[in-house]
Design a protein around this motif. Structure first.
Motif, PDB file in Angstrom:
ATOM      1  N   ARG A  29       0.813  -1.221   0.000  1.00  6.17           N
ATOM      2  CA  ARG A  29       0.000   0.000   0.000  1.00  6.17           C
ATOM      3  C   ARG A  29       0.843   1.266   0.000  1.00  6.17           C
ATOM      4  O   ARG A  29       0.473   2.265  -0.601  1.00  6.17           O
ATOM      5  CB  ARG A  29      -0.912   0.030   1.216  1.00  6.17           C
ATOM      6  CG  ARG A  29      -2.047  -0.938   1.166  1.00  6.17           C
ATOM      7  CD  ARG A  29      -2.930  -0.723   2.365  1.00  6.17           C
ATOM      8  NE  ARG A  29      -4.055  -1.629   2.371  1.00  6.17           N
ATOM      9  CZ  ARG A  29      -5.124  -1.460   3.120  1.00  6.17           C
ATOM     10  NH1 ARG A  29      -5.217  -0.420   3.918  1.00  6.17           N
ATOM     11  NH2 ARG A  29      -6.101  -2.331   3.073  1.00  6.17           N
ATOM     12  N   SER A  30       1.957   1.230   0.719  1.00  7.94           N
ATOM     13  CA  SER A  30       2.770   2.437   0.904  1.00  7.94           C
ATOM     14  C   SER A  30       3.881   2.585  -0.124  1.00  7.94           C
ATOM     15  O   SER A  30       4.437   3.666  -0.294  1.00  7.94           O
ATOM     16  CB  SER A  30       3.418   2.430   2.294  1.00  7.94           C
ATOM     17  OG  SER A  30       4.379   1.379   2.399  1.00  7.94           O
ATOM     18  N   ALA A  55       3.820   8.338   3.992  1.00  8.88           N
ATOM     19  CA  ALA A  55       3.402   7.155   3.237  1.00  8.88           C
ATOM     20  C   ALA A  55       2.653   6.167   4.130  1.00  8.88           C
ATOM     21  O   ALA A  55       1.645   5.581   3.713  1.00  8.88           O
ATOM     22  CB  ALA A  55       4.609   6.484   2.591  1.00  8.88           C
ATOM     23  N   ILE A  56       3.115   5.979   5.356  1.00  5.88           N
ATOM     24  CA  ILE A  56       2.450   5.061   6.284  1.00  5.88           C
ATOM     25  C   ILE A  56       1.078   5.601   6.671  1.00  5.88           C
ATOM     26  O   ILE A  56       0.084   4.871   6.650  1.00  5.88           O
ATOM     27  CB  ILE A  56       3.318   4.796   7.532  1.00  5.88           C
ATOM     28  CG1 ILE A  56       4.572   4.016   7.140  1.00  5.88           C
ATOM     29  CG2 ILE A  56       2.516   4.029   8.593  1.00  5.88           C
ATOM     30  CD1 ILE A  56       5.605   3.891   8.248  1.00  5.88           C
ATOM     31  N   GLU A  58      -0.841   7.617   5.038  1.00 10.95           N
ATOM     32  CA  GLU A  58      -1.717   7.521   3.869  1.00 10.95           C
ATOM     33  C   GLU A  58      -2.184   6.081   3.658  1.00 10.95           C
ATOM     34  O   GLU A  58      -3.363   5.826   3.422  1.00 10.95           O
ATOM     35  CB  GLU A  58      -0.983   8.016   2.624  1.00 10.95           C
ATOM     36  CG  GLU A  58      -1.806   8.005   1.367  1.00 10.95           C
ATOM     37  CD  GLU A  58      -2.874   9.084   1.324  1.00 10.95           C
ATOM     38  OE1 GLU A  58      -3.893   8.865   0.648  1.00 10.95           O
ATOM     39  OE2 GLU A  58      -2.697  10.143   1.972  1.00 10.95           O
ATOM     40  N   ALA A  59      -1.277   5.129   3.777  1.00 11.08           N
ATOM     41  CA  ALA A  59      -1.599   3.722   3.525  1.00 11.08           C
ATOM     42  C   ALA A  59      -2.505   3.122   4.589  1.00 11.08           C
ATOM     43  O   ALA A  59      -3.375   2.301   4.284  1.00 11.08           O
ATOM     44  CB  ALA A  59      -0.308   2.905   3.425  1.00 11.08           C
TER      45      ALA A  59
END
Length: 78
Positions: A29-30, A55-56, A58-59
């Motif tokens: 995902r990230s 990124a984390i 968001e994921a």
């Protein structure tokens, strides 16, 4: 800081467990490297890039405070 407990604790393991998400799913995902995620998961890192936290978040759909926390000195001595 050798020999001294860190004031910042990474809580990625707890976050992923609460979400029922494996490290490999977070990686997909990230688009972060598995070694980056694994180091954070096991608390084996001394610094984190803002882009990694972004990124984390968001994921996983979380806030930064769910990934890292400040641990006051009094709690570190226990």
């Amino acid at each position: 800081m050798t020999g001294q407990a860190m004031a910042i604790r990474v809580r990625l393991r707890e976050l992923l467990e609460r979400r029922g998400m494996a490290q490999t799913e977070l990686q997909a995902r990230s688009r972060l490297g598995y070694s980056t995620i694994n180091a954070l998961y096991h608390g084996k890192t001394e610094r984190v890039e803002f882009a990694t936290l972004d990124a984390i978040c968001e994921a996983v759909g979380c806030e930064v405070g769910e990934i890292i926390e400040y641990v006051p000195e009094k709690k570190r001595r226990r």
